[in-house]
Scaffold this motif. Structure first.
Motif, PDB file in Angstrom:
ATOM      1  N   THR A  86      31.464  -9.718  29.997  1.00  0.00           N
ATOM      2  CA  THR A  86      31.636 -10.553  28.303  1.00  0.00           C
ATOM      3  C   THR A  86      30.012 -10.725  27.880  1.00  0.00           C
ATOM      4  O   THR A  86      29.841 -10.821  26.672  1.00  0.00           O
ATOM      5  CB  THR A  86      32.063 -11.931  28.909  1.00  0.00           C
ATOM      6  OG1 THR A  86      33.229 -12.036  29.506  1.00  0.00           O
ATOM      7  CG2 THR A  86      32.106 -13.085  27.824  1.00  0.00           C
ATOM      8  N   VAL A  87      29.149 -10.969  28.754  1.00  0.00           N
ATOM      9  CA  VAL A  87      27.551 -10.937  28.543  1.00  0.00           C
ATOM     10  C   VAL A  87      27.205  -9.610  27.731  1.00  0.00           C
ATOM     11  O   VAL A  87      26.412  -9.666  26.776  1.00  0.00           O
ATOM     12  CB  VAL A  87      27.046 -11.464  29.633  1.00  0.00           C
ATOM     13  CG1 VAL A  87      25.237 -11.419  29.132  1.00  0.00           C
ATOM     14  CG2 VAL A  87      27.090 -12.833  30.328  1.00  0.00           C
TER      15      VAL A  87
ATOM     16  N   LEU B 176      30.114 -24.310  19.371  1.00  0.00           N
ATOM     17  CA  LEU B 176      30.462 -23.196  18.595  1.00  0.00           C
ATOM     18  C   LEU B 176      30.582 -23.947  17.080  1.00  0.00           C
ATOM     19  O   LEU B 176      30.396 -22.755  16.194  1.00  0.00           O
ATOM     20  CB  LEU B 176      31.637 -22.674  18.820  1.00  0.00           C
ATOM     21  CG  LEU B 176      32.019 -21.979  20.226  1.00  0.00           C
ATOM     22  CD1 LEU B 176      33.558 -21.802  20.407  1.00  0.00           C
ATOM     23  CD2 LEU B 176      31.487 -20.585  19.948  1.00  0.00           C
ATOM     24  N   ILE B 177      31.161 -24.918  16.926  1.00  0.00           N
ATOM     25  CA  ILE B 177      31.120 -25.596  15.472  1.00  0.00           C
ATOM     26  C   ILE B 177      29.741 -25.458  15.141  1.00  0.00           C
ATOM     27  O   ILE B 177      29.254 -25.292  13.831  1.00  0.00           O
ATOM     28  CB  ILE B 177      31.542 -26.833  15.522  1.00  0.00           C
ATOM     29  CG1 ILE B 177      33.070 -26.789  15.802  1.00  0.00           C
ATOM     30  CG2 ILE B 177      31.483 -27.499  14.159  1.00  0.00           C
ATOM     31  CD1 ILE B 177      33.842 -28.002  16.078  1.00  0.00           C
ATOM     32  N   PHE B 178      28.521 -26.181  15.732  1.00  0.00           N
ATOM     33  CA  PHE B 178      27.333 -26.413  15.394  1.00  0.00           C
ATOM     34  C   PHE B 178      26.696 -24.938  15.011  1.00  0.00           C
ATOM     35  O   PHE B 178      25.889 -24.680  14.001  1.00  0.00           O
ATOM     36  CB  PHE B 178      26.431 -27.115  16.479  1.00  0.00           C
ATOM     37  CG  PHE B 178      24.902 -26.991  16.249  1.00  0.00           C
ATOM     38  CD1 PHE B 178      24.418 -27.756  15.484  1.00  0.00           C
ATOM     39  CD2 PHE B 178      24.312 -25.942  17.020  1.00  0.00           C
ATOM     40  CE1 PHE B 178      23.047 -27.740  14.935  1.00  0.00           C
ATOM     41  CE2 PHE B 178      22.742 -25.852  16.890  1.00  0.00           C
ATOM     42  CZ  PHE B 178      22.448 -26.858  15.944  1.00  0.00           C
ATOM     43  N   GLY B 179      27.198 -23.901  15.807  1.00  0.00           N
ATOM     44  CA  GLY B 179      26.197 -22.619  15.736  1.00  0.00           C
ATOM     45  C   GLY B 179      26.827 -21.500  14.593  1.00  0.00           C
ATOM     46  O   GLY B 179      26.457 -20.590  14.837  1.00  0.00           O
ATOM     47  N   LEU B 180      27.904 -22.118  13.760  1.00  0.00           N
ATOM     48  CA  LEU B 180      28.571 -21.201  13.041  1.00  0.00           C
ATOM     49  C   LEU B 180      27.755 -20.976  11.740  1.00  0.00           C
ATOM     50  O   LEU B 180      28.097 -21.564  10.622  1.00  0.00           O
ATOM     51  CB  LEU B 180      29.952 -21.655  12.572  1.00  0.00           C
ATOM     52  CG  LEU B 180      31.051 -20.774  11.871  1.00  0.00           C
ATOM     53  CD1 LEU B 180      31.053 -19.582  12.754  1.00  0.00           C
ATOM     54  CD2 LEU B 180      32.242 -21.271  11.507  1.00  0.00           C
ATOM     55  N   THR B 181      26.799 -20.052  11.983  1.00  0.00           N
ATOM     56  CA  THR B 181      26.054 -19.636  10.731  1.00  0.00           C
ATOM     57  C   THR B 181      26.808 -18.504   9.834  1.00  0.00           C
ATOM     58  O   THR B 181      27.857 -18.107  10.296  1.00  0.00           O
ATOM     59  CB  THR B 181      24.525 -19.091  11.127  1.00  0.00           C
ATOM     60  OG1 THR B 181      24.769 -17.847  11.654  1.00  0.00           O
ATOM     61  CG2 THR B 181      23.933 -20.112  11.964  1.00  0.00           C
TER      62      THR B 181
ATOM     63  N   LEU C 293      28.732 -17.219  23.562  1.00  0.00           N
ATOM     64  CA  LEU C 293      27.554 -16.109  23.971  1.00  0.00           C
ATOM     65  C   LEU C 293      26.892 -15.486  22.467  1.00  0.00           C
ATOM     66  O   LEU C 293      25.742 -15.569  22.524  1.00  0.00           O
ATOM     67  CB  LEU C 293      27.758 -15.270  24.951  1.00  0.00           C
ATOM     68  CG  LEU C 293      27.857 -15.692  26.315  1.00  0.00           C
ATOM     69  CD1 LEU C 293      28.185 -14.497  27.334  1.00  0.00           C
ATOM     70  CD2 LEU C 293      26.742 -16.355  26.756  1.00  0.00           C
ATOM     71  N   VAL C 294      27.821 -14.879  21.770  1.00  0.00           N
ATOM     72  CA  VAL C 294      27.384 -14.431  20.541  1.00  0.00           C
ATOM     73  C   VAL C 294      26.614 -15.288  19.875  1.00  0.00           C
ATOM     74  O   VAL C 294      25.695 -15.137  18.947  1.00  0.00           O
ATOM     75  CB  VAL C 294      28.628 -13.850  19.715  1.00  0.00           C
ATOM     76  CG1 VAL C 294      28.148 -13.603  18.281  1.00  0.00           C
ATOM     77  CG2 VAL C 294      29.363 -12.767  20.605  1.00  0.00           C
ATOM     78  N   THR C 295      27.443 -16.758  19.500  1.00  0.00           N
ATOM     79  CA  THR C 295      26.511 -17.976  18.990  1.00  0.00           C
ATOM     80  C   THR C 295      25.252 -18.077  19.875  1.00  0.00           C
ATOM     81  O   THR C 295      24.091 -18.340  18.653  1.00  0.00           O
ATOM     82  CB  THR C 295      27.474 -18.858  18.934  1.00  0.00           C
ATOM     83  OG1 THR C 295      28.910 -18.545  18.527  1.00  0.00           O
ATOM     84  CG2 THR C 295      26.900 -20.359  18.080  1.00  0.00           C
TER      85      THR C 295
END
Length: 232
Positions: A5-6, A102-107, A131-133
């Protein structure tokens, strides 16, 4: 599974790494030119994490803008997040403890990576998205710090650096156009934006454009849903 996954999350994030390091460096240079050092670059990149807003924020801080002006400007610059994030509700509904970040990091760029396809086979989906985020966030922080340091030791004109955000948005648009067969949402967005620009002018078009885009996408939604005439 975690190691895979990483690995897959890092591979997915590589295109954003290239862009975020460059854009973060540009932000760091502008911030240094305004007289603010590494702690400011780190905190703004960590807590605000909004590329275009951070570029605008340099001017707001340097000009001692009021709280009201800053709040309204932030709303106008980042209003687009209110609309495209709606499409991620279904994907994030079972994210558990990962959901707040995930919400915070949704650029824009993270959205582009996570909205156009499913996670690779054999990975923990929620961990993969987290992890993508996280990787993207780290690239932005590192870029901001590097740019701030470079701005101190390598003085040069920063004129035109802020255009890098516009270039990134254009790149994201082209990528979406090439990878998604359904182009009506993009065309609707462009049409609404141009119409608002002509009517309201360059200083006041953003909010009306966002509202028109939301209305247009709402009207288009029935035909975009699978099984109801949508082009897959």
């Amino acid at each position: 599974m975690k190691r895979e996954t990483v690995k897959q999350a890092f591979i997915t994030s590589i295109p954003v790494m290239a862009g975020y390091l460059v854009l973060g460096i540009g932000f760091g240079i502008l911030l240094r030119d305004a007289g603010y050092g590494v702690p400011w670059a780190f905190c703004m990149s960590l807590l605000i994490y909004g590329g275009s807003m951070q570029y605008v924020g340099v001017g707001l801080i340097a000009g001692a803008a009021s709280v009201l002006t800053t709040a309204l400007t932030t709303l106008m610059v980042n209003a687009r997040h209110l609309f495209y994030s709606i499409s991620m509700i279904g994907r994030y509904k079972d994210a558990g403890a990962y959901k707040p970040y995930l919400i915070f990091g949704l650029t824009d760029e993270t959205y582009s990576l996570l909205s156009t396809g499913e996670a690779p086979a054999g990975v923990d989906v929620n961990l993969y998205r987290f992890l993508v985020t996280l990787f993207n966030h780290c690239y932005w922080i590192i870029g901001g710090i590097l740019g701030n340091l470079l701005g101190e030791v390598l003085p040069f004109s920063s004129e035109g650096v802020d255009f890098s955000m516009t270039a990134l948005f254009i790149t994201a648009l082209v990528e979406q156009w090439l990878t998604v067969k359904e182009h009506r949402p993009v065309l609707a967005g462009l049409g609404c934006t141009l119409l608002s620009l002509l009517i309201f002018g360059p200083e006041k078009f953003l909010i009306p454009a966002m509202l028109l885009i939301a209305l247009a996408l709402t009207l288009l939604r029935p035909s975009l849903e699978p099984g109801k005439g949508a082009v897959k």
